[in-house]
Scaffold this active site. Structure first.
Site, mmCIF file in Angstrom:
data_model
loop_
_atom_site.group_PDB
_atom_site.id
_atom_site.type_symbol
_atom_site.label_atom_id
_atom_site.label_comp_id
_atom_site.label_asym_id
_atom_site.label_seq_id
_atom_site.Cartn_x
_atom_site.Cartn_y
_atom_site.Cartn_z
ATOM 1 N N HIS A 1 2.938 0.346 9.090
ATOM 2 C CA HIS A 1 4.016 0.259 10.075
ATOM 3 C C HIS A 1 5.226 -0.379 9.391
ATOM 4 C CE1 HIS A 1 2.810 -3.910 10.187
ATOM 5 N NE2 HIS A 1 1.595 -3.576 10.584
ATOM 6 N N GLY B 1 -3.833 -0.312 5.167
ATOM 7 C CA GLY B 1 -3.416 0.974 5.710
ATOM 8 C C GLY B 1 -2.944 0.860 7.144
ATOM 9 N N GLY C 1 6.350 -3.275 9.293
ATOM 10 C CA GLY C 1 6.092 -4.522 8.565
ATOM 11 C C GLY C 1 5.719 -4.222 7.120
ATOM 12 N N HIS C 2 4.851 -3.214 6.929
ATOM 13 C CA HIS C 2 4.462 -2.844 5.561
ATOM 14 C C HIS C 2 5.642 -2.225 4.803
ATOM 15 C CE1 HIS C 2 0.459 -2.453 7.727
ATOM 16 N NE2 HIS C 2 0.177 -3.317 6.771
ATOM 17 N N LYS D 1 3.777 -12.879 8.574
ATOM 18 C CA LYS D 1 3.055 -12.852 9.855
ATOM 19 C C LYS D 1 1.650 -13.438 9.690
ATOM 20 C CE LYS D 1 0.738 -10.392 13.125
ATOM 21 N NZ LYS D 1 -0.605 -10.159 12.641
ATOM 22 N N ASP D 2 1.016 -13.149 8.557
ATOM 23 C CA ASP D 2 -0.289 -13.750 8.267
ATOM 24 C C ASP D 2 -0.044 -14.999 7.415
ATOM 25 O OD1 ASP D 2 -2.011 -11.787 9.563
ATOM 26 O OD2 ASP D 2 -1.244 -10.415 8.051
ATOM 27 N N MET E 1 4.992 -6.964 14.375
ATOM 28 C CA MET E 1 4.320 -5.714 13.990
ATOM 29 C C MET E 1 2.924 -6.027 13.474
ATOM 30 S SD MET E 1 6.441 -2.924 13.853
ATOM 31 C CE MET E 1 8.176 -2.680 14.174
ATOM 32 N N SER E 2 1.954 -5.265 13.932
ATOM 33 C CA SER E 2 0.573 -5.425 13.481
ATOM 34 C C SER E 2 -0.150 -4.108 13.709
ATOM 35 C CB SER E 2 -0.122 -6.530 14.293
ATOM 36 O OG SER E 2 -1.525 -6.446 14.140
ATOM 37 N N VAL F 1 8.260 -8.729 10.534
ATOM 38 C CA VAL F 1 9.080 -7.697 11.193
ATOM 39 C C VAL F 1 8.595 -7.573 12.632
ATOM 40 C CG1 VAL F 1 9.745 -5.259 11.174
ATOM 41 C CG2 VAL F 1 9.443 -6.492 9.022
HETATM 42 O O1 PAF Z 1 -3.129 -8.569 5.074
HETATM 43 C C1 PAF Z 1 -3.902 -7.614 4.841
HETATM 44 O O2 PAF Z 1 -3.620 -6.457 5.153
HETATM 45 C C2 PAF Z 1 -5.222 -7.888 4.165
HETATM 46 O O3 PAF Z 1 -5.752 -9.116 4.557
HETATM 47 C C3 PAF Z 1 -5.149 -7.778 2.629
HETATM 48 C C4 PAF Z 1 -4.229 -8.847 2.042
HETATM 49 C C5 PAF Z 1 -4.647 -6.401 2.228
HETATM 50 C C6 PAF Z 1 -6.539 -7.982 2.034
HETATM 51 O O4 PAF Z 1 -7.442 -7.039 2.511
#
Ligand code: PAF
Length: 291
Positions: free
Chosen positions: A38, A35, A40-41, A153-154, A188-189, A180
């Site tokens: 932003h 949730g 990035g999502h 990013k992760d 973005m984070s 992004v």
């Molecule tokens: O990257 C994230 O937002 C979280 O680590 C994920 C993959 C939704 C797991 O909780």
């Protein structure tokens, strides 16, 4: 006016919806999130919408991936705002479980991870990737989508998830989408919201250090020189460095003994006050330069 997504809270209900859509010949994409959405999502959602007929976004702040002194309690949560944002895209379902749904009372099972989960974030945040793998596996059970979308990013997280999917034979394709960035380069984070305006300026150093690393890499600088350059840039900006490294992109191993054409990545992590940020930049292979 577009109707917003249906918000579903139980695994059984979302699973039934996804299976029914697939039985009708529809391809389903899944964007797992915590949730506080932003750009990035939303870029992940856009990619999912481009590839698939229907898209599910999950919103769940997963307690098992936070350490005891991390930001689980203050992690930003705003389901209504997130659903409004997703309503502007063509997301069909939001899966928003509670913790009893994801971790039934008395739960005693976790996924153990090694390999790409061991260095960097794994060393600094014990248990983090076990928590990530456990919830992502649990989410994949609830949302049996065709493809799941994660942000580069992760980067280390994407390696851990891809390895888990391979090792456990989970029937889902994992697609990793580009990071992004804000106009000044900051990745973005959701955690950027914690930064004071002064820290926000300092945080530019993460992407600047990575860009310089890329330039130096292309110019044939050694890994040691590039790493020192990144550390100096972060240090000069007042960032408490957790790591700055150049390693093999697919394994996170040191590059020294690997072929020159091995894909590399620069990784950085550090703290500004209470806020911890990470970033990375893939480095395109360089012909005959030395490591
Ligand atoms: O990257 C994230 O937002 C979280 O680590 C994920 C993959 C939704 C797991 O909780």
């Amino acid at each position: 006016m577009t109707a917003g997504p249906s918000v579903i809270h139980t695994s059984g209900a979302i699973r039934a919806e996804v299976l029914a859509a697939q039985a009708a010949g529809r391809r389903v994409g899944f964007v797992p999130t915590m949730g506080s959405l932003h750009a990035g999502h939303t870029s992940l959602v856009e990619q999912a919408l481009a590839d698939c007929d229907d898209v599910v976004v999950s919103i769940y702040v997963n307690p098992t991936q936070f350490g005891p002194h991390e930001d689980f309690d203050r992690y930003p949560r705003n389901l209504a705002a997130d659903c409004r944002l997703l309503g502007q895209q063509r997301v069909r379902w939001v899966f928003a479980p509670d913790t009893a749904e994801m971790y039934p009372p008395g739960n005693a099972t976790r996924i153990e991870v090694a390999g790409p989960a061991e260095p960097f974030e794994g060393r600094l945040r014990p248990g983090h990737f076990s928590g990530v793998a456990t919830i992502v596996c649990r989410l994949f059970q609830a949302v049996p989508a065709d493809t799941a979308y994660f942000g580069a990013k992760d980067w280390q997280q994407t390696l851990v998830i891809k390895r888990m999917v391979r090792d456990l034979g989970l029937p889902i394709e994992v697609r990793v989408c580009p990071t992004v960035r804000e106009p000044d380069g900051l990745a973005m984070s959701s955690r950027n919201a914690y930064l004071t305006s002064e820290q926000r300026q300092q945080a530019r150093a993460f992407s600047l250090a990575l860009e310089q690393a890329h330039v130096d890499w292309q110019a044939g600088a050694s890994v040691a020189t590039i790493t020192d350059g990144m550390k100096n840039a972060l240090d000069a900006a007042g960032i408490a460095i957790d790591y700055a490294a150049v390693v093999a992109a697919e394994t996170l191993r040191p590059l020294e003994s690997l072929p020159l054409e091995t894909a590399a990545i620069a990784l950085v992590a550090g703290r500004l006050g209470q806020t911890r940020l990470i970033d990375n930049l893939p480095l395109s292979p360089r012909g005959s330069a030395t490591c």
